[in-house]
Design an enzyme around this catalytic site. Structure first.
Site, PDB file in Angstrom:
ATOM      1  CG  ASN A   7      34.992  12.969  35.850  1.00 45.67           C
ATOM      2  OD1 ASN A   7      35.151  14.012  36.474  1.00 45.67           O
ATOM      3  ND2 ASN A   7      35.139  12.900  34.540  1.00 45.67           N
ATOM      4  CG  HIS A  63      29.032  17.681  28.857  1.00 39.68           C
ATOM      5  ND1 HIS A  63      29.093  16.736  27.862  1.00 39.68           N
ATOM      6  CD2 HIS A  63      30.265  17.719  29.408  1.00 39.68           C
ATOM      7  CE1 HIS A  63      30.299  16.208  27.828  1.00 39.68           C
ATOM      8  NE2 HIS A  63      31.032  16.783  28.756  1.00 39.68           N
ATOM      9  CD  GLU A  93      26.405  19.356  32.704  1.00 38.92           C
ATOM     10  OE1 GLU A  93      27.147  18.998  33.625  1.00 38.92           O
ATOM     11  OE2 GLU A  93      26.787  20.076  31.772  1.00 38.92           O
ATOM     12  CB  SER A 141      30.693  18.469  33.901  1.00 38.21           C
ATOM     13  OG  SER A 141      30.714  19.470  32.904  1.00 38.21           O
ATOM     14  CG  ASP A 196      24.288  14.711  31.396  1.00 42.91           C
ATOM     15  OD1 ASP A 196      24.606  13.780  32.160  1.00 42.91           O
ATOM     16  OD2 ASP A 196      25.016  15.106  30.468  1.00 42.91           O
ATOM     17  CG  HIS A 231      29.651  15.190  36.544  1.00 42.71           C
ATOM     18  ND1 HIS A 231      30.970  14.784  36.583  1.00 42.71           N
ATOM     19  CD2 HIS A 231      29.420  15.602  35.272  1.00 42.71           C
ATOM     20  CE1 HIS A 231      31.519  14.970  35.392  1.00 42.71           C
ATOM     21  NE2 HIS A 231      30.601  15.461  34.584  1.00 42.71           N
ATOM     22  CE  LYS A 248      31.247  12.135  33.141  1.00 39.47           C
ATOM     23  NZ  LYS A 248      32.487  12.077  32.371  1.00 39.47           N
TER      24      LYS A 248
END
Ligand SMILES: Cc1ncc(COP(=O)(O)O)c(C=O)c1O
Length: 382
Positions: free
Chosen positions: A39, A125, A169, A173, A198, A201, A232
């Site tokens: 990532n 996640h 998120e 992910s 979140d 990413h 990441k």
């Protein structure tokens, strides 16, 4: 009565996982391979500025932090990192944890408990799921990226005087798609709930200075809790929460994964700070441009026999294979050809949606992307 033999039981359970193609094992990664698994979206983990910052801080302050911050006090470098994070994320304050996982596990149970409700996107996640369960609140899920279902759930719950926390998120992910943040914010406002996003990413990758998708959507002031990781796109290690001063003060007092865990090492703190600075420079912008160019090149070159419906505009490109055994087979074929691409299986993703999860990075050159799409030509269609 003689106790059951631990190893006998565990061997039986591991054999069952293996026969379902769901066994995980650790493989030494020292063979040189083209890495489409990490990532490290901007290639910052090997950037000289991060390595030098980490080296200097380690030489000056040591390899480890020694204890929890509440025990030994906080190094001023950590406070500087948290100020930088808060400013970048357009929030009043920030708190750094030892990982993104630890940030979720400490934060959610600090804010909700028995009698309250946590509502998660169905594909959220594992760290968010585990934290929700740990909190003791009632845990509900809504269909992935379906605000109408969330609305219905919020209407049905309507708990008088109880807390409702929504978890999502921003970039998912395992699918790489984006949450409908505007709609989620409108819903949580209408129903008097709180929202945690979140940005694991998305951090480093979206908005003019890389702050993330919440900032790009102009929603920084509306999302109560922004969670993320330094591991990441930022190329280092650690997690963080950005939010209001009262939120951060509460976490310092109540987040058990913060209170009862050793602070991050000086090298990681320095590398993370260097990464945040770098993301906000023209070099950061050009790395993002390079990444999006690679995403476009991958889309253009991907052979037609792969299902394209699941491709995303993010750095995460899932190629759905269905059965776990099929995904494992493809991953093994690609590994033989020198490509590191993980087969993602249940329980990380729902059953029958096993996939190759390809992650693209600014560190990939055109030749790397072209080699990958050529290799995917050779793999039989799923
Ligand atoms: C969406 C999401 N949240 C949180 C985490 C956890 O972050 P960390 O690896 O820093 O523990 C991850 C990474 O695995 C993730 O993908």
């Amino acid at each position: 009565m003689s106790p059951m033999n631990l190893d006998t039981i565990l061997r039986t359970e591991l054999a069952a996982l293996e026969s379902a193609s769901l066994l995980r094992s650790l493989r030494a990664a020292d063979r040189v391979m083209l890495n489409f698994a990490a990532n490290d979206y901007l290639g910052l983990s090997h950037h000289p500025a991060l390595i030098e910052a980490s080296r200097k801080a380690t030489a000056q302050s040591g390899a480890g932090a020694g204890a929890s911050r509440l025990v030994t006090g906080t190094d001023s470098a950590v406070l500087a990192l948290e100020s930088a994070l808060a400013a970048w994320k357009e929030k009043e304050a920030a708190l750094v944890f030892s990982s993104g996982y630890a940030a979720a596990l400490g934060t959610i149970p600090a804010l909700v408990g028995a009698g309250d409700t946590v509502i998660l996107d169905k594909l959220a996640h594992a760290s968010l799921i585990d934290a929700a369960r740990l909190s003791g609140a009632t845990v509900r899920t809504f269909l992935h990226n379906d605000p109408a279902r969330l609305d219905a759930l919020l209407t049905k719950i309507a708990p008088a005087g109880k807390r409702v926390l929504i978890l999502t998120e921003s970039i998912f992910s395992m699918d790489g798609d984006a949450a409908s943040l505007r709609e989620l914010v409108a819903l949580k406002n209408r129903h008097g709930a709180w929202l945690l996003v979140d940005e694991a990413h998305a951090t480093g990758l979206y908005s003019a200075n890389g702050a993330g998708l919440v900032a790009e959507a102009g929603l920084s002031a509306q999302v109560e809790i922004v969670l993320g990781t330094l591991s990441k796109a930022l190329g280092s290690v650690g997690g963080y929460i950005a939010g209001s001063r009262p939120l951060i003060d509460t976490l310092i007092n109540r987040a058990r994964s913060f209170i009862y865990s050793t602070a991050l090492p000086p090298g990681a703190i320095a590398a993370s700070h260097a990464a945040i600075d770098l993301c906000q420079t023209p070099e950061g912008a050009s790395l993002r441009e390079r990444l999006w160019g690679n995403v476009a090149r991958f889309h253009a070159g991907l052979p037609a026999h792969w299902k394209r419906a699941t491709l995303s505009s993010s750095a995460i490109q899932p190629l759905i294979c269905g059965q776990a055994s099929t995904a494992l087979e493809f991953a093994a074929q690609l590994r033989e050809q020198g490509f590191l691409i993980p087969a993602i299986r249940y329980p990380t993703v729902p059953r029958h949606t096993a996939r190759l999860r390809i992650t693209l990075s600014a560190a990939h050159g055109d030749k790397d992307i072209d080699a990958l799409t050529r290799a995917l030509m050779l793999s039989p269609p799923p």
